[in-house]
Design a protein around this motif. Structure first.
Motif, PDB file in Angstrom:
ATOM      1  N   TYR A  54       0.810  -1.216   0.000  1.00 39.06           N
ATOM      2  CA  TYR A  54       0.000   0.000   0.000  1.00 39.06           C
ATOM      3  C   TYR A  54       0.847   1.271   0.000  1.00 39.06           C
ATOM      4  O   TYR A  54       0.306   2.369   0.116  1.00 39.06           O
ATOM      5  CB  TYR A  54      -0.933   0.001   1.219  1.00 39.06           C
ATOM      6  CG  TYR A  54      -1.863  -1.179   1.203  1.00 39.06           C
ATOM      7  CD1 TYR A  54      -3.099  -1.103   0.583  1.00 39.06           C
ATOM      8  CD2 TYR A  54      -1.485  -2.390   1.766  1.00 39.06           C
ATOM      9  CE1 TYR A  54      -3.947  -2.200   0.536  1.00 39.06           C
ATOM     10  CE2 TYR A  54      -2.326  -3.498   1.725  1.00 39.06           C
ATOM     11  CZ  TYR A  54      -3.551  -3.391   1.107  1.00 39.06           C
ATOM     12  OH  TYR A  54      -4.375  -4.477   1.061  1.00 39.06           O
ATOM     13  N   PHE A  57      -0.040   4.325  -2.076  1.00 37.77           N
ATOM     14  CA  PHE A  57      -1.270   5.025  -1.723  1.00 37.77           C
ATOM     15  C   PHE A  57      -1.157   5.829  -0.426  1.00 37.77           C
ATOM     16  O   PHE A  57      -2.104   6.505  -0.051  1.00 37.77           O
ATOM     17  CB  PHE A  57      -2.423   4.024  -1.596  1.00 37.77           C
ATOM     18  CG  PHE A  57      -2.577   3.159  -2.806  1.00 37.77           C
ATOM     19  CD1 PHE A  57      -3.097   3.670  -3.989  1.00 37.77           C
ATOM     20  CD2 PHE A  57      -2.165   1.835  -2.783  1.00 37.77           C
ATOM     21  CE1 PHE A  57      -3.223   2.882  -5.118  1.00 37.77           C
ATOM     22  CE2 PHE A  57      -2.289   1.032  -3.903  1.00 37.77           C
ATOM     23  CZ  PHE A  57      -2.816   1.556  -5.073  1.00 37.77           C
ATOM     24  N   THR A  92      -4.454   2.025   7.297  1.00 37.74           N
ATOM     25  CA  THR A  92      -4.078   1.456   6.005  1.00 37.74           C
ATOM     26  C   THR A  92      -4.853   0.191   5.678  1.00 37.74           C
ATOM     27  O   THR A  92      -5.350   0.019   4.565  1.00 37.74           O
ATOM     28  CB  THR A  92      -2.562   1.138   5.988  1.00 37.74           C
ATOM     29  OG1 THR A  92      -1.841   2.298   6.361  1.00 37.74           O
ATOM     30  CG2 THR A  92      -2.108   0.698   4.618  1.00 37.74           C
TER      31      THR A  92
END
Length: 110
Positions: A54, A57, A92
């Motif tokens: 992730y 992002f 997250t």
């Protein structure tokens, strides 16, 4: 128009403290093996595995937090950042994943 908002933690320190107290009261099902350095390396690998996919992002502030966690070289440093790590994983990956990962991290770092 841009807004500078700071993400509010989804869970509080008192919630984390309650979880940690519950985990401490349970018998350990895995014996701690290896040196503190080995356990810190395992903890960093767990953090990287949990959040690594992730990274693209993450906002810059969360990316700095992640880099700080990965740069930690000892169990003590990671324990000092335990809540920050928990908060990052919650934001997250979600609360369920965070609770599971933090239980594993707690066992590694205790």
């Amino acid at each position: 128009m841009t807004t500078n908002t700071i993400a509010e933690p989804l869970l509080t320190r008192s919630m984390l403290d309650a979880l940690l107290e519950r985990w401490r009261s349970q018998p350990s099902d895995a014996a701690r093996t290896g040196t503190s350095t080995d356990r810190a390396a395992c903890a960093r690998a767990l953090i990287a595995k949990t959040i690594g996919a992730y990274l693209a992002f993450l906002p810059p502030s969360d990316l700095r937090t992640y880099e700080s966690l990965i740069a930690s070289t000892s169990c003590e440093e990671l324990r000092d950042q335990f809540y920050v790590c928990f908060d990052l994983i919650v934001r997250t990956r979600g609360a369920a994943t965070a609770v599971l990962r933090l239980q594993e991290l707690h066992r590694l770092l205790s």
